[in-house]
Design a protein around this motif. Sequence first.
Motif, short mmCIF file in Angstrom:
data_model
loop_
_atom_site.label_atom_id
_atom_site.label_comp_id
_atom_site.label_asym_id
_atom_site.label_seq_id
_atom_site.Cartn_x
_atom_site.Cartn_y
_atom_site.Cartn_z
N UNK A 251 0.82 -1.19 0.00
CA UNK A 251 0.00 0.00 0.00
C UNK A 251 0.86 1.24 0.00
N UNK A 252 0.21 2.39 0.03
CA UNK A 252 0.95 3.65 0.13
C UNK A 252 0.48 4.38 1.37
N UNK A 253 0.88 5.63 1.54
CA UNK A 253 0.72 6.30 2.83
C UNK A 253 -0.72 6.32 3.31
N UNK A 254 -1.68 6.38 2.40
CA UNK A 254 -3.08 6.39 2.82
C UNK A 254 -3.41 5.16 3.65
N UNK A 255 -3.06 3.97 3.16
CA UNK A 255 -3.39 2.76 3.88
C UNK A 255 -2.62 2.64 5.20
N UNK A 256 -1.34 3.01 5.18
CA UNK A 256 -0.55 2.91 6.41
C UNK A 256 -1.11 3.84 7.50
N UNK A 257 -1.36 5.10 7.14
CA UNK A 257 -1.86 6.06 8.13
C UNK A 257 -3.25 5.67 8.61
N UNK A 258 -4.14 5.34 7.68
CA UNK A 258 -5.52 5.03 8.06
C UNK A 258 -5.60 3.78 8.92
N UNK A 259 -4.85 2.73 8.56
CA UNK A 259 -4.92 1.48 9.30
C UNK A 259 -4.32 1.61 10.69
N UNK A 260 -3.20 2.33 10.82
CA UNK A 260 -2.63 2.52 12.15
C UNK A 260 -3.58 3.33 13.03
N UNK A 261 -4.24 4.35 12.47
CA UNK A 261 -5.17 5.14 13.26
C UNK A 261 -6.36 4.30 13.72
N UNK A 262 -6.85 3.40 12.86
CA UNK A 262 -7.96 2.52 13.25
C UNK A 262 -7.52 1.57 14.36
N UNK A 263 -6.35 0.97 14.21
CA UNK A 263 -5.85 0.07 15.25
C UNK A 263 -5.63 0.82 16.56
N UNK A 264 -5.11 2.04 16.48
CA UNK A 264 -4.90 2.83 17.69
C UNK A 264 -6.22 3.08 18.41
N UNK A 265 -7.25 3.44 17.67
CA UNK A 265 -8.57 3.64 18.31
C UNK A 265 -9.06 2.35 18.97
N UNK A 266 -8.87 1.24 18.29
CA UNK A 266 -9.28 -0.04 18.88
C UNK A 266 -8.55 -0.30 20.19
N UNK A 267 -7.29 0.11 20.28
CA UNK A 267 -6.49 -0.09 21.49
C UNK A 267 -6.73 0.99 22.54
N UNK A 268 -7.65 1.92 22.27
CA UNK A 268 -7.98 2.94 23.25
C UNK A 268 -7.15 4.20 23.16
N UNK A 269 -6.46 4.41 22.04
CA UNK A 269 -5.65 5.61 21.86
C UNK A 269 -6.37 6.53 20.89
N UNK A 270 -6.78 7.73 21.31
CA UNK A 270 -7.44 8.65 20.36
C UNK A 270 -6.53 8.92 19.16
N UNK A 271 -7.11 8.92 17.99
CA UNK A 271 -6.29 9.08 16.79
C UNK A 271 -7.09 9.76 15.69
N UNK A 272 -6.37 10.26 14.70
CA UNK A 272 -6.95 10.87 13.51
C UNK A 272 -5.90 10.81 12.42
N UNK A 273 -6.29 11.19 11.21
CA UNK A 273 -5.38 11.13 10.06
C UNK A 273 -5.18 12.54 9.53
N UNK A 274 -3.94 12.94 9.36
CA UNK A 274 -3.61 14.25 8.79
C UNK A 274 -3.20 14.07 7.34
N UNK A 275 -3.59 15.02 6.50
CA UNK A 275 -3.23 15.01 5.08
C UNK A 275 -2.49 16.31 4.77
N UNK A 276 -1.39 16.20 4.11
CA UNK A 276 -0.61 17.39 3.77
C UNK A 276 0.58 17.04 2.92
N UNK A 277 1.74 17.56 3.28
CA UNK A 277 2.94 17.35 2.49
C UNK A 277 4.12 17.05 3.40
N UNK A 278 5.01 16.19 2.92
CA UNK A 278 6.30 16.05 3.57
C UNK A 278 7.10 17.33 3.34
#
Length: 778
Positions: A479-506
Motif C-alpha cells: 500500500x501507500x501512505x493512505x493505507x498505512x496512516x488510516x490502518x494505524x489510526x484505526x488500530x490505535x482507536x481499537x487499542x484505546x488511543x485517540x487518533x486521527x489522520x492528517x493530510x498534507x505534504x512532507x
Amino acid sequence: MSSLSSRGRLTTVAAVASVLSVLPLFDITVTRDWIVAATIAVVFVAGTGYILRRVDVPGVLVPVAQLAVLVLWLGVLVASDVAMLGFIPTTDWATRLVDVFREGVDVTNAYVAPVPVPRGILLLLVGGAGLVALLVDAIAVWLRRVPLAGVPLAACYAVTASVLVDGLDWYWFIPPAAGFLALLVSEGRTRVAGWGRSATPSAAHSGIPETDSLARNGRRVGAVALAVAVAVPGLAPVLTEGLLGPGQGGGNGGGQTIRTDNPIVDLQRNLQRRENVEVLRYRSSADEPNYIRIVTLDVFDGEEWKTSDRPVPDSVENGLPWPQGLQEAEYPVVDYDIRVTENLSSSWLPLPYPTQAIDIEGDWRYHAETLDVVTNSGDVRAREYSARSLAPEPTVEALRSAGSPNSAVESSLDLPEELPEMVTDLADEVTEGATDDFSRAAALQEWFRGPSGGFVYDIEAQPGHSATALEDFLTERRGYCEQFAATMAIMARYLGIPSRVAVGFTPGDYQGDATWLVRAHDMHAWPELYFEGLGWVRFEPTPASRSGAAPDWTVVPSADDPNTPAPDPSQPSTQPSLSAPDVPREDDTAGGTTLPGDEPPSQWPLVLLGVLAAAALIAAPSLYARFGRELRWRQAGDDPALTAEAAWADLRETVREAGLPWDPAATPRAAARALAESASLGQEDRALLDHLVGAIEQARYARQAQPVESLRADTALVRRSITRSADMTQRIRALLVPTRLRDAAAAANQTLLDGFDWLDATSERLRESALAVGRRRP
C-alpha cells in the motif's frame, strides 16, 4: 432545393449547434483554448457523416465511422508520440488513451470548478464535444428527428449546471438554445419549402411565410428548456468536491459550518501524476524542515476517513487557540513565510502544526480542535502569507508517562460496531506485552515500517478503508501512505488511543537560505495520536523508502524495551529525517512501482467485462422486440382472431425490418402477393404465407373465426425466409434498431407533438375567446 443541398445545410447547422452547446463548459474550466480542439473534433465528425452519406454508405455504419475518426483525433491530441506517423494506433497508443481518460476522471473527482485543463480533462472535453456532435448528427441528419436532438444539445449545459455549487449564470443557456432553435428552423424550412408558400392565417396577416411554424417551434423550445431547467438540477448527480476544492457553507456569519468531502482520495492521483509540479515554498526561521498539514480527518465511518461537520465561528485575525491537550508551557517558536503557487487550489490553508498566528488577507477561520484553517469565500492559490508555530519536542519518557485522555477527545475513539477480525487480532498480536499507550503505538509503527510486518510501499495499490480494503491491505501487505496512516489510526482507536489522520505534504527539498520546495509528489498522509499533556503527536508508519526515518520521539530505545527494535543504525542521523526520498514514478519505471518478479494485474477481466457490456447493449433492442412479440402472443391466448392478428403483426414487422415495401392500406391478399414477389419466396414459403392470409381474412371478415393449426410455427418459418432475403446491412439495422423500437419512439415523439399541438390550439382558442369578450364590451 435538392436533397443534397438540404442535407448539407442541415449537417452544417447541426455542427454549429453542437459547438454552441459546449460553450457553457467554459464556466467550469480555468482556460478556454480547448474549444479549438473541440471545434475540430465537431468538424471531423460532421464532415465524415456528410461525405459517407453522399457516397451512399449505409446509414447504420456512419456513426461507427464518425466514432472512429473522433477517437483518432483524440489520439492525435494525447498520444501522437506513441502512434505510427503520429496518428496510426498502436498498443501503446491504446494504453495511453485509457490512462489519460482515467487521469481526467480522477481530476473531476478531485477538483471543484473551475478546473485546470491537463490532458485528461482535455480528452474529456474534446471527446464530449465530439460525442454530442455525433448524436446530434445521427438524430437530426440521419433519423430526421430534429426535436429529439435537444437532448444531446442540452447535455453540456446540464453537466455544468449540476457541477457548479452556486449555479450557472442564465446567459449560458443562450448558446445551446440558439443552436437548437437554428436546427429546428432549418429543418422546418426544408420541409415547408417543398410545399411552397405557407397559407396559414398568420402568413396572410403578416406576409411572412412560416410564421406559425416558427412560433410553434419557439414555444416548443421554451417548453423543453423549462423542463430541462426544472428536472436537471433535481435528477443530475452533483459531483463531490475533492481536496483541492472549497467546502460548502452552512450559513453566513459567525455560526457557519463548512463541510468538505473526503480529501484523502486526492493522494494517489498526486503521487502518480507525471508532472511533479511545484506546490509551495516556505522559509523557516529555525532553518529546519517541517511537515505542512492541510486538513485533518477525524471521523471514520467504517468506509472512509473524512472531516467532521465543523463550526468555524472565529477568524484567524486574533490568533489561534492553544493546541488541544498540550500542556501550557514555554516552547520554541518558529516563523514561516509561505508562498503557494498557481498549481494548488484549495479552501484549506497549508500550515505547520501547531500554528498559533497567521498573517493573511481574506476571511480565514479556524477549527479549534484540529487548528485546521479554512475559507468559504476564497482560495489559497497564488497566496503569500506568514505563520508562527510552536515547536514542541516530545520525548519517549513524557509520552510513556502521559495520563489517560480527557473526555474532550472521546469522539476520536469512535469506530464502527464491527471491525474485521483480522484488524483487531493483528492489533492485539502486535502490541502483546506493551504496558502503556505509547509502547503500543510505537509497536504498531515499527510493525508497519520494520521487517517483522513485511509491508511494501506500492503507489499502485487500490485506495480505500472499507472492511474489504483493510483486509486486502493487511493480507497483501502492500500500500501507500493512505493505507498505512488510516490502518494505524484505526488500530490505535481499537487499542484505546485517540487518533486521527492528517493530510498534507512532507517537508520537500532544501533550496538553501532556509527555504524548502514542496511538490505534488510530496503529498502525504500520517496518523496523529493523542497523549494527555502532549496533545496530538505525529507518528510515521509509512516505510522509510517513502518517509525517511521515523520521528525520534516515536521509537522506543532498545535499552528501555528489548522487545522493540531500535532505530535503524544505517540511518545517517538520530534526528527525524523530514525530507522524503525520491520515489520511482510512473514515468521512471514505465508502469509504476513494482518489485522484481511482480506481474501487473491482468487486464483480461476488464476486457471481458467490456465485451459483455457491449454485447448486452447491442442485444437489448432485439430482446425488447422479442419480448414484445412474446407478450403479444400471450395476450392473444386461444382467441383465433387475436392469434391471427398477432401472426399478421409479426409478419408486418419482419417485412419492414427486411427493408421490403409494405402498404398498410392493402388487403391481406394483395399485401401477400407483393411480399412474395419482393422477397422472392419459394413455393413452400408461398403456401405458408397463403395459410397466414387465410387466417387473417377469416379473423377479419368471417362471422366466427376458427382456430388455425400451427399458425405461430408457420409464421415463424415465413419470417425466417423473409429475413434471409435481406442484405447484411439491413439485418444489422434490424438487430440494432428493430421495427418495434422505431414504432415506440415514433409514437412517443408523436404524443409529444400532439401535446404541443393541443397547447397551441388551446392557447389560440383562449386568445380568440378573450378577443371576443373584449369586442362585446361597449
